[in-house]
Motif scaffolding. Structure first.
Motif: not given
Length: 123
Positions: A90-114
């Motif tokens: 649920a946390w990985l697929f919810t757009d609460d804190d990041l610009p976009g979902r955490p899973i999308d950031a991971l898939r785009e190699n932006r894992g540090s912010e996540v």
């Protein structure tokens, strides 16, 4: 942020595609038993998206035949914060804190912010 607790969020509305363990194994080139081990070891997470159904893995956790980079470490971090697999998903697929979902950031190699966001979570 949503007022609905992570454990109570509708995963079928959050996660667009689910894989059973056989499908996940096929995409990863491993056995279903290895998928089970990967879930136990927090390399992957699984949940029952529909009551009465079996456990499934979000398809977005697998990219180009491997587990998304950074996902296992993030799942371990979330479990250290006492999240169960359902809450992790649920946390990985919810757009609460990041610009976009955490899973999308991971898939785009932006894992540090996540990871930074996950480190300051309180549960």
């Amino acid at each position: 942020m949503s007022d609905v607790p992570l454990a109570e969020r509708d995963l079928t509305a959050l996660v667009p595609e689910w894989l059973d363990w056989n499908q996940a194994a096929e995409r990863l080139g491993v056995t279903p038993g290895k998928v089970r081990t990967m879930i136990r070891d927090h390399e992957l997470a699984a949940a029952v998206p529909v009551p009465g159904g079996g456990p499934k893995v979000p398809a977005d956790f697998i990219q180009d035949g491997v587990v998304v980079k950074g996902l296992p470490g993030l799942l371990t971090l979330l479990h250290d914060h006492r999240f169960d697999d359902r809450e992790c998903i649920a946390w990985l697929f919810t757009d609460d804190d990041l610009p976009g979902r955490p899973i999308d950031a991971l898939r785009e190699n932006r894992g540090s912010e996540v990871k930074r966001r996950a480190q300051v979570l309180e549960y």
